[in-house]
Enzyme design. Structure first.
Site, PDB file in Angstrom:
ATOM      1  CG  HIS A 182      -2.160   1.597   1.830  1.00  0.00           C
ATOM      2  ND1 HIS A 182      -3.250   1.176   1.209  1.00  0.00           N
ATOM      3  CD2 HIS A 182      -1.439   2.486   1.580  1.00  0.00           C
ATOM      4  CE1 HIS A 182      -3.817   2.708   1.704  1.00  0.00           C
ATOM      5  NE2 HIS A 182      -2.614   2.740   1.766  1.00  0.00           N
ATOM      6  CD  GLU A 183       1.837   3.594   3.526  1.00  0.00           C
ATOM      7  OE1 GLU A 183       1.909   4.226   3.291  1.00  0.00           O
ATOM      8  OE2 GLU A 183       0.572   3.761   4.271  1.00  0.00           O
ATOM      9  CG  HIS A 199       0.380   5.730  -0.955  1.00  0.00           C
ATOM     10  ND1 HIS A 199      -0.373   6.744  -1.335  1.00  0.00           N
ATOM     11  CD2 HIS A 199       0.205   6.065   0.233  1.00  0.00           C
ATOM     12  CE1 HIS A 199      -1.713   6.392  -0.774  1.00  0.00           C
ATOM     13  NE2 HIS A 199      -1.279   5.745   0.150  1.00  0.00           N
TER      14      HIS A 199
END
Length: 256
Positions: free
Chosen positions: A58-59, A62
């Site tokens: 998820h990170e 980003h």
């Protein structure tokens, strides 16, 4: 000239992440094969490790999107190595989400990578950076539920099915919570570039408390019931039953 973002060492996958993947693989095999003396322990370790993997991805989503959008400092901060220890708030990003999974089976979103937004031009790019993380949870949920909606469960051990169902529930909750247009969450980051300067200034003081506000709301029985009814409806659409997710959660909490 070589920048921090283009050095090979800044993109090398961290041994920490490789170790988490190894735990996921070994405990997944133990869950599948029934090798573990206590299946609940194997399910607990498998789901927890896989959940941390999804948090890292998820990170990473980003960070990677920010890199290609203009923030060349991402690499030097270690965000491309998938090492959770490099996040700006390891407590918020890893520890709290794992604790909330253990406590209530909720895929709580974490806050982690610091992006230098002033380096990025264009509202669409800012929105895409914010959306990239929860879209990763959507993809992870699709992978976890694929055996269910493809009707490919023949030969899949029951405990492994339940573990996948519970892991899918975590991904769906994480995606929905992250996409809420609440300050401090990714959903607000998607719409923020399109808001007027005045509105953004008014909302800014509340950003640090957005996640706490959502968490507090989830403790309200009526809100909690409606929220999980929505989660169950999404999972039913993917051919995952409430009974399967409940069985997975029960196995996960092996100490009860």
């Amino acid at each position: 000239m070589t920048t921090a973002a283009t050095r090979h060492s800044d993109r090398r996958i961290s041994p920490v992440f490789v170790g988490i993947l190894a735990v996921t693989a070994v405990t997944g095999w133990a869950t599948w094969s029934g090798f573990a003396e206590q299946p609940g322990v194997a399910v607990f370790l498998f789901v927890t490790a896989a959940w941390i993997v999804s948090l890292c991805l998820h990170e990473y989503a980003h960070a990677r999107t920010a890199l290609h959008s203009g923030d060349i400092t991402i690499g030097s901060k270690g965000y491309l190595t998938l090492n959770p220890m490099k996040y700006t708030h390891a407590l918020l990003s890893i520890v709290l989400p794992v604790l909330f999974v253990i406590m209530g089976g909720i895929g709580l979103p974490g806050g982690a990578v610091f992006i230098e937004r002033n380096r990025i031009r264009g509202r669409w790019r800012h929105s895409l950076i914010s959306a990239a993380g929860p879209l990763t949870n959507v993809l992870f949920a699709a992978v976890c539920t694929a055996p269910f909606w493809l009707h490919a469960l023949d030969g899949v051990p029951a405990d492994f099915q339940y573990a996948l169902a519970f892991l899918a529930l975590l991904q769906v909750t994480a995606a929905i919570l992250n996409f809420l247009p609440v300050p401090g969450l990714d959903g607000y980051g998607v719409i923020e570039p399109w808001l007027s300067y005045g509105i953004k200034r008014q909302v800014e003081p509340f950003a640090p408390f957005g996640l706490l506000f959502v968490f507090a709301l989830l403790w309200v029985p009526s809100v909690n019931r409606e929220f999980f009814d929505l989660i169950d409806a999404v999972l039913r659409g993917l051919d995952v039953t409430e009974w399967q997710t409940s069985a997975g959660f029960s196995l996960y909490r092996f100490w009860e």
